[in-house]
Scaffold this motif. Structure first.
Motif, PDB file in Angstrom:
ATOM      1  N   ASN A 105       0.824  -1.210   0.000  1.00 19.33           N
ATOM      2  CA  ASN A 105       0.000   0.000   0.000  1.00 19.33           C
ATOM      3  C   ASN A 105       0.858   1.258   0.000  1.00 19.33           C
ATOM      4  O   ASN A 105       0.576   2.220  -0.723  1.00 19.33           O
ATOM      5  CB  ASN A 105      -0.929  -0.004   1.211  1.00 19.33           C
ATOM      6  CG  ASN A 105      -1.895  -1.171   1.199  1.00 19.33           C
ATOM      7  OD1 ASN A 105      -1.473  -2.328   1.267  1.00 19.33           O
ATOM      8  ND2 ASN A 105      -3.179  -0.906   1.118  1.00 19.33           N
ATOM      9  N   HIS A 126      -5.364  -0.757   4.521  1.00 18.39           N
ATOM     10  CA  HIS A 126      -6.633  -1.466   4.429  1.00 18.39           C
ATOM     11  C   HIS A 126      -7.457  -1.309   5.705  1.00 18.39           C
ATOM     12  O   HIS A 126      -6.942  -1.017   6.780  1.00 18.39           O
ATOM     13  CB  HIS A 126      -6.450  -2.947   4.069  1.00 18.39           C
ATOM     14  CG  HIS A 126      -5.161  -3.554   4.493  1.00 18.39           C
ATOM     15  ND1 HIS A 126      -4.834  -3.787   5.803  1.00 18.39           N
ATOM     16  CD2 HIS A 126      -4.102  -3.994   3.772  1.00 18.39           C
ATOM     17  CE1 HIS A 126      -3.644  -4.355   5.867  1.00 18.39           C
ATOM     18  NE2 HIS A 126      -3.180  -4.478   4.662  1.00 18.39           N
ATOM     19  N   ARG A 175      -5.167   4.338 -12.507  1.00 15.51           N
ATOM     20  CA  ARG A 175      -5.073   5.201 -11.327  1.00 15.51           C
ATOM     21  C   ARG A 175      -3.694   5.100 -10.681  1.00 15.51           C
ATOM     22  O   ARG A 175      -3.130   6.100 -10.235  1.00 15.51           O
ATOM     23  CB  ARG A 175      -6.163   4.823 -10.329  1.00 15.51           C
ATOM     24  CG  ARG A 175      -6.137   5.643  -9.035  1.00 15.51           C
ATOM     25  CD  ARG A 175      -7.255   5.233  -8.095  1.00 15.51           C
ATOM     26  NE  ARG A 175      -8.560   5.560  -8.637  1.00 15.51           N
ATOM     27  CZ  ARG A 175      -9.476   4.681  -8.981  1.00 15.51           C
ATOM     28  NH1 ARG A 175      -9.231   3.382  -8.849  1.00 15.51           N
ATOM     29  NH2 ARG A 175     -10.623   5.062  -9.472  1.00 15.51           N
ATOM     30  N   TYR A 176      -3.151   3.891 -10.604  1.00 14.60           N
ATOM     31  CA  TYR A 176      -1.856   3.688  -9.953  1.00 14.60           C
ATOM     32  C   TYR A 176      -0.729   3.496 -10.962  1.00 14.60           C
ATOM     33  O   TYR A 176       0.324   2.948 -10.636  1.00 14.60           O
ATOM     34  CB  TYR A 176      -1.944   2.482  -9.012  1.00 14.60           C
ATOM     35  CG  TYR A 176      -2.777   2.763  -7.777  1.00 14.60           C
ATOM     36  CD1 TYR A 176      -2.223   3.440  -6.692  1.00 14.60           C
ATOM     37  CD2 TYR A 176      -4.110   2.380  -7.706  1.00 14.60           C
ATOM     38  CE1 TYR A 176      -2.973   3.700  -5.560  1.00 14.60           C
ATOM     39  CE2 TYR A 176      -4.875   2.651  -6.583  1.00 14.60           C
ATOM     40  CZ  TYR A 176      -4.301   3.315  -5.511  1.00 14.60           C
ATOM     41  OH  TYR A 176      -5.046   3.601  -4.387  1.00 14.60           O
ATOM     42  N   PRO A 188      -8.815  -1.457  -2.247  1.00 13.97           N
ATOM     43  CA  PRO A 188     -10.153  -1.503  -2.838  1.00 13.97           C
ATOM     44  C   PRO A 188     -10.323  -0.667  -4.104  1.00 13.97           C
ATOM     45  O   PRO A 188     -11.121  -1.029  -4.969  1.00 13.97           O
ATOM     46  CB  PRO A 188     -11.051  -0.978  -1.702  1.00 13.97           C
ATOM     47  CG  PRO A 188     -10.307  -1.325  -0.448  1.00 13.97           C
ATOM     48  CD  PRO A 188      -8.861  -1.146  -0.802  1.00 13.97           C
ATOM     49  N   ASP A 189      -9.571   0.428  -4.228  1.00 16.43           N
ATOM     50  CA  ASP A 189      -9.729   1.266  -5.424  1.00 16.43           C
ATOM     51  C   ASP A 189      -8.647   1.000  -6.464  1.00 16.43           C
ATOM     52  O   ASP A 189      -8.404   1.824  -7.343  1.00 16.43           O
ATOM     53  CB  ASP A 189      -9.737   2.753  -5.045  1.00 16.43           C
ATOM     54  CG  ASP A 189      -8.365   3.236  -4.543  1.00 16.43           C
ATOM     55  OD1 ASP A 189      -7.506   2.395  -4.183  1.00 16.43           O
ATOM     56  OD2 ASP A 189      -8.154   4.472  -4.520  1.00 16.43           O
ATOM     57  N   PHE A 190      -8.025  -0.183  -6.395  1.00 15.71           N
ATOM     58  CA  PHE A 190      -6.912  -0.454  -7.304  1.00 15.71           C
ATOM     59  C   PHE A 190      -7.360  -0.452  -8.755  1.00 15.71           C
ATOM     60  O   PHE A 190      -8.380  -1.041  -9.126  1.00 15.71           O
ATOM     61  CB  PHE A 190      -6.263  -1.806  -6.988  1.00 15.71           C
ATOM     62  CG  PHE A 190      -5.121  -2.119  -7.918  1.00 15.71           C
ATOM     63  CD1 PHE A 190      -3.923  -1.441  -7.806  1.00 15.71           C
ATOM     64  CD2 PHE A 190      -5.274  -3.059  -8.936  1.00 15.71           C
ATOM     65  CE1 PHE A 190      -2.882  -1.700  -8.680  1.00 15.71           C
ATOM     66  CE2 PHE A 190      -4.234  -3.329  -9.806  1.00 15.71           C
ATOM     67  CZ  PHE A 190      -3.031  -2.644  -9.684  1.00 15.71           C
ATOM     68  N   ASP A 191      -6.571   0.204  -9.570  1.00 12.83           N
ATOM     69  CA  ASP A 191      -6.795   0.289 -11.002  1.00 12.83           C
ATOM     70  C   ASP A 191      -5.440   0.584 -11.640  1.00 12.83           C
ATOM     71  O   ASP A 191      -4.685   1.425 -11.134  1.00 12.83           O
ATOM     72  CB  ASP A 191      -7.794   1.407 -11.311  1.00 12.83           C
ATOM     73  CG  ASP A 191      -8.018   1.584 -12.804  1.00 12.83           C
ATOM     74  OD1 ASP A 191      -8.882   0.895 -13.356  1.00 12.83           O
ATOM     75  OD2 ASP A 191      -7.311   2.417 -13.410  1.00 12.83           O
ATOM     76  N   TRP A 230      -9.840  -6.607  -1.532  1.00  9.87           N
ATOM     77  CA  TRP A 230      -9.935  -5.918  -0.254  1.00  9.87           C
ATOM     78  C   TRP A 230      -8.620  -5.236   0.140  1.00  9.87           C
ATOM     79  O   TRP A 230      -8.604  -4.376   1.007  1.00  9.87           O
ATOM     80  CB  TRP A 230     -10.341  -6.913   0.836  1.00  9.87           C
ATOM     81  CG  TRP A 230      -9.415  -8.098   0.916  1.00  9.87           C
ATOM     82  CD1 TRP A 230      -8.254  -8.202   1.619  1.00  9.87           C
ATOM     83  CD2 TRP A 230      -9.573  -9.355   0.238  1.00  9.87           C
ATOM     84  NE1 TRP A 230      -7.673  -9.431   1.434  1.00  9.87           N
ATOM     85  CE2 TRP A 230      -8.457 -10.158   0.596  1.00  9.87           C
ATOM     86  CE3 TRP A 230     -10.546  -9.870  -0.617  1.00  9.87           C
ATOM     87  CZ2 TRP A 230      -8.299 -11.457   0.113  1.00  9.87           C
ATOM     88  CZ3 TRP A 230     -10.378 -11.154  -1.095  1.00  9.87           C
ATOM     89  CH2 TRP A 230      -9.277 -11.944  -0.737  1.00  9.87           C
ATOM     90  N   ALA A 290      -1.304   4.035  -1.633  1.00 10.07           N
ATOM     91  CA  ALA A 290      -2.704   3.694  -1.390  1.00 10.07           C
ATOM     92  C   ALA A 290      -3.010   3.744   0.102  1.00 10.07           C
ATOM     93  O   ALA A 290      -2.109   3.580   0.939  1.00 10.07           O
ATOM     94  CB  ALA A 290      -2.998   2.291  -1.932  1.00 10.07           C
TER      95      ALA A 290
END
Length: 250
Positions: free
Chosen positions: A152, A160, A217-218, A211-214, A208, A157
Motif C-alpha cells: 500500500n 486497508h 489510477r496507480y 479496494p480502489d486499485f486500477d 480488499w 494507497a
C-alpha cells in the motif's frame, strides 16, 4: 517482459480456487519461516475427529490434500466462482460444499462438527460456537491487519480497513463468546514481488487489499516499481500471520 505486457498478463491470467502455483518464482512468501505449520495442526487431529468443517475452502485444494477425511466432512465457500470448482474436487471425496454469504452465517445445524478449521477465512465466533459440538475445537490461521502494508505504501494507497485485526483481537472475541483458547502464535515473514504483473494479479484476486486499485489510477507508481524491479530490486513486503486453537467447552 515489457511493462505493458506484464500489466496485461496480470489483468488476464486465469486464477481458480486458491491455487497460487501461478505465482511460482514471481511472488515468493517465506511461509516456512512461520513457527507453526497450519496443515500439520489440522492433520494431527484428523485421526481423532468424526466430523470436520472447512471454512472458505477456495477450490478445495488444501482440504483434498488432507484425505482421508472424517466420515462427515463439509466445506463452505463465499466466492461464487469457486463453488463449482470446490464441488468438482471435493464431492467425489464425500464432502458437502455449502455456499455462504458475506455475513459469515453458516447454514448448518447446531452442534454439527467436532472440528472447524479456517485458513485465511473470516468467521463469526457466535456461529462457530453454535455449529461446534460441545468439546469441539476451532483451528485457524489468519492474515493479520498489518499484512503487506508495504504494498500500500509503495503504491501510495490507503491502509486497508482491517488494520487492527491481530491475534489479541481474535483471542478477545473468542473468549468473549465463551471459547477457551489453548494455543496461539503470531509472526511476521517476508513476501517478495519480482515483477509488476505478479503484483497486479495479486491485487486483482485480493480486492480488499487496495479496494480502489486500477492500473490507470496507480500507473505512475506501477511504472516506478517496474523500473525498480528490472534493476534487480524486487518489492519486499512483510506478511502478517497469526494462528490459534480454541475449544468450545460446553
Amino acid at each position: 517482459m515489457e511493462y505493458d505486457e506484464l500489466i496485461a498478463q496480470g489483468l488476464t491470467t486465469p486464477f481458480e480456487g486458491w491455487d497460487f502455483g501461478v505465482f511460482q518464482g514471481r511472488m515468493v512468501e517465506d511461509s516456512k519461516a512461520l513457527p507453526w505449520d497450519y496443515e500439520e495442526l489440522v492433520r494431527e487431529r484428523l485421526p481423532y475427529t468424526g466430523s470436520l468443517l472447512d471454512l472458505g475452502t477456495g477450490g478445495g485444494e488444501l482440504l483434498a490434500s488432507l484425505a482421508p477425511l472424517p466420515a462427515r466432512t463439509a466445506a463452505t465457500e463465499g466466492y461464487a466462482p469457486n463453488v463449482p470448482v470446490a464441488r468438482k474436487r471435493l464431492e467425489p471425496l464425500g464432502v458437502e460444499v455449502v455456499e455462504v454469504g458475506d455475513d459469515d452465517r453458516l447454514p448448518l445445524p447446531d452442534g454439527s462438527f467436532e472440528l472447524i478449521v479456517s485458513r485465511h477465512e473470516s468467521y463469526d465466533p457466535a456461529e462457530l460456537r453454535r455449529v461446534l459440538k460441545p468439546g469441539g475445537t476451532f483451528i485457524t490461521q489468519q492474515v493479520g491487519g498489518r499484512d503487506l502494508a508495504d504494498v500500500n505504501r509503495a503504491l501510495g494507497a490507503p491502509a486497508h480497513e482491517y488494520a487492527e485485526w491481530d491475534l489479541a483481537s481474535a483471542v478477545e472475541e473468542l473468549v468473549e463468546e465463551g471459547f477457551e483458547v489453548s494455543w496461539q502464535d503470531e509472526a511476521l515473514v517476508s513476501s517478495t514481488f519480482h515483477d509488476v504483473g505478479a503484483l497486479v494479479l495479486f491485487l486483482r484476486i485480493t480486492p480488499w487489499h487496495v479496494p480502489d486499485f486500477d492500473v490507470i489510477r496507480y500507473g505512475d507508481r506501477l511504472r516506478a516499481l517496474h523500473d525498480q524491479m528490472r534493476t534487480g530490486h524486487p518489492l519486499t513486503a512483510t506478511a502478517h500471520r497469526f494462528a490459534l486453537t480454541a475449544r468450545n467447552p460446553t
